[in-house]
Scaffold this active site. Structure first.
Site, PDB file in Angstrom:
ATOM      1  N   HIS A  88       0.852  -1.190   0.000  1.00  0.00           N
ATOM      2  CA  HIS A  88       0.000   0.000   0.000  1.00  0.00           C
ATOM      3  C   HIS A  88       0.883   1.233   0.000  1.00  0.00           C
ATOM      4  CE1 HIS A  88      -3.241   2.776   1.060  1.00  0.00           C
ATOM      5  NE2 HIS A  88      -4.042   1.841   0.617  1.00  0.00           N
ATOM      6  N   ASP A  99      -7.829  -5.281  -0.171  1.00  0.00           N
ATOM      7  CA  ASP A  99      -8.320  -6.173  -1.217  1.00  0.00           C
ATOM      8  C   ASP A  99      -8.126  -7.646  -0.895  1.00  0.00           C
ATOM      9  OD1 ASP A  99      -9.541  -4.588  -3.170  1.00  0.00           O
ATOM     10  OD2 ASP A  99      -7.599  -3.833  -3.813  1.00  0.00           O
TER      11      ASP A  99
HETATM   12  N1  ACO Z   1       3.996  -7.878  -4.077  1.00  0.00           N
HETATM   13  C1  ACO Z   1       5.328  -7.903  -4.123  1.00  0.00           C
HETATM   14  N2  ACO Z   1       6.098  -6.843  -3.868  1.00  0.00           N
HETATM   15  C2  ACO Z   1       5.490  -5.695  -3.562  1.00  0.00           C
HETATM   16  C3  ACO Z   1       4.094  -5.589  -3.503  1.00  0.00           C
HETATM   17  C4  ACO Z   1       3.343  -6.733  -3.774  1.00  0.00           C
HETATM   18  N3  ACO Z   1       2.007  -6.699  -3.735  1.00  0.00           N
HETATM   19  N4  ACO Z   1       3.766  -4.332  -3.169  1.00  0.00           N
HETATM   20  C5  ACO Z   1       4.904  -3.669  -3.023  1.00  0.00           C
HETATM   21  N5  ACO Z   1       5.964  -4.484  -3.271  1.00  0.00           N
HETATM   22  C6  ACO Z   1       7.359  -4.124  -3.218  1.00  0.00           C
HETATM   23  C7  ACO Z   1       7.781  -3.576  -4.585  1.00  0.00           C
HETATM   24  O1  ACO Z   1       8.263  -4.571  -5.443  1.00  0.00           O
HETATM   25  C8  ACO Z   1       8.842  -2.596  -4.180  1.00  0.00           C
HETATM   26  O2  ACO Z   1      10.019  -3.307  -3.835  1.00  0.00           O
HETATM   27  P1  ACO Z   1      11.454  -2.735  -4.206  1.00  0.00           P
HETATM   28  O3  ACO Z   1      11.571  -1.438  -3.458  1.00  0.00           O
HETATM   29  O4  ACO Z   1      12.376  -3.813  -3.713  1.00  0.00           O
HETATM   30  O5  ACO Z   1      11.450  -2.556  -5.683  1.00  0.00           O
HETATM   31  C9  ACO Z   1       8.309  -1.992  -2.884  1.00  0.00           C
HETATM   32  O6  ACO Z   1       7.507  -3.015  -2.312  1.00  0.00           O
HETATM   33  C10 ACO Z   1       7.474  -0.720  -3.085  1.00  0.00           C
HETATM   34  O7  ACO Z   1       6.426  -1.021  -4.027  1.00  0.00           O
HETATM   35  P2  ACO Z   1       5.819   0.030  -5.051  1.00  0.00           P
HETATM   36  O8  ACO Z   1       5.074  -0.704  -6.100  1.00  0.00           O
HETATM   37  O9  ACO Z   1       6.858   1.009  -5.495  1.00  0.00           O
HETATM   38  O10 ACO Z   1       4.811   0.787  -4.093  1.00  0.00           O
HETATM   39  P3  ACO Z   1       3.696   1.798  -4.560  1.00  0.00           P
HETATM   40  O11 ACO Z   1       3.383   2.637  -3.397  1.00  0.00           O
HETATM   41  O12 ACO Z   1       4.057   2.488  -5.833  1.00  0.00           O
HETATM   42  O13 ACO Z   1       2.474   0.843  -4.948  1.00  0.00           O
HETATM   43  C11 ACO Z   1       0.692  -0.681  -4.729  1.00  0.00           C
HETATM   44  C12 ACO Z   1       1.464   0.482  -4.055  1.00  0.00           C
HETATM   45  C13 ACO Z   1       0.309  -0.283  -6.152  1.00  0.00           C
HETATM   46  C14 ACO Z   1      -0.571  -0.923  -3.942  1.00  0.00           C
HETATM   47  C15 ACO Z   1       1.596  -1.940  -4.732  1.00  0.00           C
HETATM   48  O14 ACO Z   1       1.885  -2.327  -3.416  1.00  0.00           O
HETATM   49  C16 ACO Z   1       0.970  -3.087  -5.518  1.00  0.00           C
HETATM   50  O15 ACO Z   1       1.124  -3.136  -6.748  1.00  0.00           O
HETATM   51  N6  ACO Z   1       0.235  -4.006  -4.824  1.00  0.00           N
HETATM   52  C17 ACO Z   1      -0.453  -5.092  -5.494  1.00  0.00           C
HETATM   53  C18 ACO Z   1      -1.787  -4.594  -6.064  1.00  0.00           C
HETATM   54  C19 ACO Z   1      -2.801  -4.352  -4.973  1.00  0.00           C
HETATM   55  O16 ACO Z   1      -3.010  -5.156  -4.069  1.00  0.00           O
HETATM   56  N7  ACO Z   1      -3.481  -3.195  -5.104  1.00  0.00           N
HETATM   57  C20 ACO Z   1      -4.531  -2.804  -4.160  1.00  0.00           C
HETATM   58  C21 ACO Z   1      -4.055  -1.659  -3.318  1.00  0.00           C
HETATM   59  S1  ACO Z   1      -5.235  -1.172  -2.163  1.00  0.00           S
HETATM   60  C22 ACO Z   1      -6.428  -0.421  -3.057  1.00  0.00           C
HETATM   61  O17 ACO Z   1      -6.169   0.256  -4.011  1.00  0.00           O
HETATM   62  C23 ACO Z   1      -7.819  -0.633  -2.716  1.00  0.00           C
END
Ligand code: ACO
Length: 380
Positions: free
Chosen positions: A266, A317
């Site tokens: 998140h 989610d």
């Molecule tokens: N699975 C694996 N690794 C993850 C996940 C995940 N679900 N979420 C974050 N990470 C890791 C990333 O790979 C990244 O690692 P790194 O720094 O080693 O490269 C780090 O955590 C930061 O992740 P970002 O994607 O840069 O975080 P951001 O704040 O941009 O994205 C998001 C947040 C889009 C929710 C992301 O965590 C994600 O894609 N999650 C999966 C999709 C999801 O569940 N979305 C629902 C969110 S809640 C909602 O909208 C209702």
């Protein structure tokens, strides 16, 4: 990155994904990501989750106050009366079902509904916004009934929103625990600060475009798998894993191949999402009532396997998925169900934006080449 010296757009560093940027004030909800606290108008959702109704949440977001009995009765009646769609909109759904996803159909429905509304001054806008809250739920039920070639079930305005939706969807009266589960889900997902879909609604409203244009933007934004679309993907994963003992290898493989695990991570929360424990508790109760804990236990094991490997928080989610699946809601309706809840927050935010509007218009840093020489087409 080397940038042209006379490029004014290069002056400030962009904040990728607008992380941490505060774009406006709101009185609707606050998210404390460090402590995992979500409040609606100052009320902790821990207090609202199990002791309240979705209609009370709508009152709270529209009035900034919890309702007395009279106001709540009025809200329940108004939302109930709004659970009706014009026949022409039902014809549009009939045309689209089976050809596109329920979420795309819902986006079109919201847009089409705008043609049946008059432009009204701001003080008359809340009833129009409320109509959308009711209509979205009926649209979701009708999308499902028509594609399953089942007769449409008319709304019963005397019933609560959660109960009537489940009745319109499944064609039979839901149990108390099913009503409570959906009610809890609708309360918990109703608002969440400047999440992507709410922000897009406010950007559209900020141009003084109409309410239905703003909500159409929001529905489109919610559909993406990094936002509302994650609940459906989370359920796909839980079903694919299928057995508790397979979770470890599945999650290891997902990390090894650098896949995003849906329902985790998140932008704001540093500890588990405030809504997660309530959704998890309710999902567990639903599956207990069904007498089959297998998929719920797979979900728990996936959560454990993710946590054992990396500190990634569980977001809203993840446990929404087994909760909705436990209500016999098909996976491709999960994100439309999210919209059915978030419509309360979206419309309240659009009203808030109109009341204190300023165009939302950030800058972009141009990083491409400049001073290029134009050559006529025959010389390229
Ligand atoms: N699975 C694996 N690794 C993850 C996940 C995940 N679900 N979420 C974050 N990470 C890791 C990333 O790979 C990244 O690692 P790194 O720094 O080693 O490269 C780090 O955590 C930061 O992740 P970002 O994607 O840069 O975080 P951001 O704040 O941009 O994205 C998001 C947040 C889009 C929710 C992301 O965590 C994600 O894609 N999650 C999966 C999709 C999801 O569940 N979305 C629902 C969110 S809640 C909602 O909208 C209702």
């Amino acid at each position: 990155m080397s940038l042209p010296k006379d490029n004014k757009d290069s002056v400030s560093e962009p904040v990728k994904g607008l992380e941490g940027i505060v774009a406006a004030d709101t009185t609707l909800s606050s998210v404390n990501g460090e402590k995992g606290i979500l409040r609606y108008c100052g009320y902790n959702i821990d207090d609202l989750a199990f002791s309240s109704t979705f209609e009370e949440t709508i009152c709270l977001l529209y009035d900034n106050e919890l309702p007395n009995q009279e106001r709540l009765d009025e809200m329940t009646r108004k939302v109930g009366e709004a659970r009706v769609l014009p026949d022409e909109v039902i014809k549009v759904i009939t045309e689209l079902v089976g050809k596109t996803s329920p979420m795309s159909t819902l986006r079109t429905v919201v847009s089409v509904l705008g043609h049946y509304e008059k432009n009204v001054p701001l003080k008359e806008l809340p009833p129009k916004a409320l109509r959308l809250v009711g209509q979205i739920s009926t649209a979701v039920a009708i999308i499902h009934r028509l594609r399953e070639k089942l007769p449409i079930i008319k709304a019963d305005p005397t019933k609560g929103h959660s109960e009537d939706f489940l009745r319109m969807l499944h064609g039979k009266d839901p149990s108390d625990i099913q009503i409570n589960a959906l009610n809890l889900y609708l309360i918990l997902l109703a608002d969440h600060g400047f999440n992507a879909s709410t922000f897009s609604a406010r950007v559209t409203a900020g141009t003084l475009a109409n309410l239905h244009s703003a909500i159409t933007s929001a529905v489109g934004t919610l559909s993406g798998p990094l936002h509302g679309g994650a609940n459906e993907k989370a359920m796909d994963m839980i079903i694919e894993v299928g057995k508790k003992k397979k979770a470890s290898a599945y999650i290891q493989n997902a990390f090894d191949s650098k896949q995003k695990i849906m329902g985790f991570g998140h932008r704001v929360y540093k500890v588990d999402d405030a809504r997660k424990p309530h959704l998890k508790k309710m999902a567990k109760q639903l599956w207990e009532e069904k007498g089959n804990m297998e998929l719920f236990e797979v979900a728990e094991e996936i959560e454990k396997q993710v946590k054992d490997r990396k500190q990634i928080i569980t977001n809203v989610d993840f446990y929404s998925a087994p909760l909705l699946y436990g209500l016999d809601i098909p996976k491709d309706l999960f994100t439309p169900l999210f919209a059915m809840s978030r419509i309360a927050g979206w419309t309240a935010h659009v009203l808030e934006q109109y009341r204190n509007n300023r165009l939302i218009r950030p800058r972009a840093r141009y990083v491409g080449p400049i001073d290029r020489t134009f050559r006529p087409i025959e010389q390229r």
